[in-house]
Scaffold this active site. Sequence first.
Site, mmCIF file in Angstrom:
data_model
loop_
_atom_site.group_PDB
_atom_site.id
_atom_site.type_symbol
_atom_site.label_atom_id
_atom_site.label_comp_id
_atom_site.label_asym_id
_atom_site.label_seq_id
_atom_site.Cartn_x
_atom_site.Cartn_y
_atom_site.Cartn_z
ATOM 1 N N LEU A 42 0.872 -1.171 0.000
ATOM 2 C CA LEU A 42 0.000 0.000 0.000
ATOM 3 C C LEU A 42 0.911 1.224 0.000
ATOM 4 C CD1 LEU A 42 -2.974 0.843 0.079
ATOM 5 C CD2 LEU A 42 -2.871 0.777 2.572
ATOM 6 N N ASP A 43 0.713 2.127 -0.970
ATOM 7 C CA ASP A 43 1.576 3.300 -1.114
ATOM 8 C C ASP A 43 1.673 4.085 0.196
ATOM 9 O OD1 ASP A 43 2.079 2.773 -3.766
ATOM 10 O OD2 ASP A 43 0.564 4.169 -4.532
ATOM 11 N N PRO A 44 2.818 4.708 0.453
ATOM 12 C CA PRO A 44 2.943 5.550 1.653
ATOM 13 C C PRO A 44 1.859 6.627 1.728
ATOM 14 C CG PRO A 44 5.104 5.191 0.691
ATOM 15 C CD PRO A 44 4.100 4.614 -0.275
ATOM 16 N N ALA A 46 -1.099 6.381 0.883
ATOM 17 C CA ALA A 46 -2.411 5.774 1.125
ATOM 18 C C ALA A 46 -2.527 5.294 2.571
ATOM 19 C CB ALA A 46 -2.633 4.609 0.175
ATOM 20 N N ARG A 178 -3.063 4.893 -8.968
ATOM 21 C CA ARG A 178 -2.422 6.088 -9.538
ATOM 22 C C ARG A 178 -2.447 6.055 -11.065
ATOM 23 N NH1 ARG A 178 3.252 6.007 -7.717
ATOM 24 N NH2 ARG A 178 2.882 3.876 -7.023
#
Length: 293
Positions: A42-44, A46, A178
């Site tokens: 999970l992206d930072p 997010a 994204r």
Amino acid sequence: MQSDHKPNFYLLDKPKTWTSQDLCTKIKKNFNFNKVGHSGTLDPNADGLMLLATDSYTKLFDYIENTDKTYKATAILGYSSPTLDVDSDLIFHENINAASLTKDIENFLGNLVGESFQTPPIYSAIKVKGKRLYKYARQNQEVDIPVRKIIVDNTELLSVESNKVTFQITVSKGTYIRSIVEELGKSLNTVAIVEKLSRTSIGNLDINHSKLNKNIETMDYKSNLQSLDWKEVINLPILEINQEVLKSVQHGQLILSSMFSNQEKYILSINNDAVAIYKPFNEKYFKPDKVLL
């Protein structure tokens, strides 16, 4: 209250700005696990759900059938950035009134449903020729990014306000929101980046689960780390075994097929602990596919 340190699955609410590895490291150190893994980065930028497994249960990730994930995303129209979100320098392009584009946005989201191919962002952890894509980006090196097949199960436009679009989307594992937002911008003849991103479900586990671990920033070794029932995560037929069969499992031995009802993979359990995955070997025997002991 400390964790009992048994291998298990855990559902956590990742804070924004934390990397997925930050989360694994905190759980590993606070509760003295030997190994902690997760089912999907999970992206930072997010926040939201992450499914973690500890110690031998990390071997069970390959057996999770429903890995679809649901996100709530807010996109900003008229802006671009190298990372396709607000984590890098923003570039203003034009003022956009999202409300005037509502029909086009709805059409774009509706057309996403089904199978398609996606090019992941250059700022991502995918490896190409043994090297993470974000390392190519940071070193200003060109690289051919392979496309991926993705599946979008459903989408819903939640709101449009000023230059922002908020929507919900359920996608297959490995889908980058994204990149979807970047395509949204292109479809509207402009540019777009992700402002906010929250993962609200993983398979059948959602943000309202009673065993969700929250307030990760303040969690320490005294905190109560709530575990999931592994049966919620692994959807395989279960064979309950006794101590005698357990000895055979511990030695990686074959088990008579007469113990199983069907010719398919089974998860073996004793005292509600998953101990192995067995699969058909021949007409007479099942063999170990993965032993967790």
